[in-house]
Design an enzyme around this catalytic site. Sequence first.
Site, short mmCIF file in Angstrom:
data_model
loop_
_atom_site.label_atom_id
_atom_site.label_comp_id
_atom_site.label_asym_id
_atom_site.label_seq_id
_atom_site.Cartn_x
_atom_site.Cartn_y
_atom_site.Cartn_z
N ASN A 1 49.61 49.26 -16.34
CA ASN A 1 48.33 48.87 -15.77
C ASN A 1 48.48 48.91 -14.25
OD1 ASN A 1 45.99 47.64 -14.85
ND2 ASN A 1 46.15 45.85 -16.17
N ARG B 1 46.05 51.69 -18.89
CA ARG B 1 44.73 51.11 -18.68
C ARG B 1 44.04 51.91 -17.57
NH1 ARG B 1 42.93 46.31 -14.77
NH2 ARG B 1 40.79 46.03 -15.50
N HIS C 1 36.23 45.00 -18.62
CA HIS C 1 36.95 44.06 -19.50
C HIS C 1 36.72 44.40 -20.97
CE1 HIS C 1 36.62 40.88 -16.07
NE2 HIS C 1 37.80 41.48 -16.02
N ARG D 1 34.52 37.42 -5.86
CA ARG D 1 33.31 38.25 -5.93
C ARG D 1 32.09 37.36 -6.09
NH1 ARG D 1 35.88 41.78 -10.56
NH2 ARG D 1 37.63 42.68 -9.43
N ASP E 1 41.52 30.17 -6.57
CA ASP E 1 42.28 29.75 -7.75
C ASP E 1 41.63 28.52 -8.36
OD1 ASP E 1 44.27 28.56 -9.50
OD2 ASP E 1 45.74 29.88 -8.55
N GLY F 1 42.38 33.95 -17.93
CA GLY F 1 43.18 32.86 -17.36
C GLY F 1 42.44 31.55 -17.26
N GLY G 1 39.35 30.88 -18.79
CA GLY G 1 38.79 30.56 -20.09
C GLY G 1 39.79 29.99 -21.06
N GLU H 1 45.19 42.38 -23.96
CA GLU H 1 44.78 43.76 -23.68
C GLU H 1 45.93 44.73 -23.88
OE1 GLU H 1 41.76 43.61 -20.11
OE2 GLU H 1 43.19 41.94 -19.93
#
Length: 399
Positions: free
Chosen positions: A10, A89, A178, A239, A281, A329, A331, A383
């Site tokens: 990835n 990925r 995702h 974002r 974070d 992370g 969730g 993933e």
Amino acid sequence: MSQQHVLVLNCGSSSLKFAILNPHTATVVLSGLAECLGSDTARLSYRFNNIKTAINLAPKASHQQAIATLVDIIKENDLAQHLVAVGHRVVHGGEHFTRSVIIDAAIKKVIAQTANLAPLHNPANLIGIEAAELAFANLPQIAVFDTAFHQTMSAEAYLYALPYSLYEKEGVRRYGFHGTSHFYVAQQAATMLKKSITDSYLISAHLGNGCSVCAIKQGQSVDTSMGLTPLEGVVMGTRSGDIDPGLFSFLTQQLGYSAVTIDTLLNKESGLLGLSQLSNDCRTLEEAHYAGNLQATLALDVFCYRLAKQIAAYVVPLGELDAIIFTGGIGENSSLIREKVLTLLRFFGFTLDNDANLAARFGQSGVITANEGPCALVIPTNEELVIAQDAAQLIKEAN
């Protein structure tokens, strides 16, 4: 050791995440991360046989150099003979790919052509592919696309209300990301609910530094919150998520911002970081929240409010709801975020099981509600396993 292992790569713009795993048993043999590539602090760390090793790479080390170091690690530990494929990925596949593919020259050309839709990601993905082709010339290379799962969305879900020619000529539409994560947790959720995936109505919330929500109807993505780029949708780490498009004119005409400055603002300086003025974070913000930091509390409240609104909206394309899934992370680990979101969604009749909510952290899955009807689930995503499984399946089909 079975001769059925896949190396998963990835590549980010300055990082390389890697793992070797068995696609049939999900056993991880080796995993690691090269980070700060291109800088003076480039480094690589990996875990093998439960031992973690850190390596300082050469200053300004490239992706190719990181992969060369990884090849040495693989050879030193006698792992190369067990590899059957390399799975990559790839962030953006545009409308070209509805499933994973074996990479050849034509596939690489399309990935390069799609780079204008993901300029920070697809070029890095190509670097990883080409470096792996040199390092593992005898192995098939597989591309697994973040966008592929969402290609089942209907036009009413993926089109913007813009001149149609922009879609026809330039591919301007909503693609979503995702996808590999949403696909994986949906399959796991159906199993937990003892239902067929083709009879399941799910909303998946992948929450990390990047966040997206996906409505999954009978195993297919019917809507998702990210759009043309990963900027659209809910509030994220750095974002902004959805904003008034008129903000661009305001910032350029009234404040003199350049397009590059605005792009940096929306992608790297907004979200939880911008609202809190402290950190992107979630763990740091939760600690500050409990310590009485009002700005941290505000950031978390906005994050949860926007997320709950998005989840509620996706009952429209689903028509009914079996479960909400928390993954990623944040969730998977933030009992506070889940509690706040489910409280905002109380009209669904959710009753939070506090003990179950606290238990479902740090890699543990479970149902965190006690009510009849729709439930809330915590499911750690994987993933890398999906990429490995897709690679193994494509090799099987090719043979």
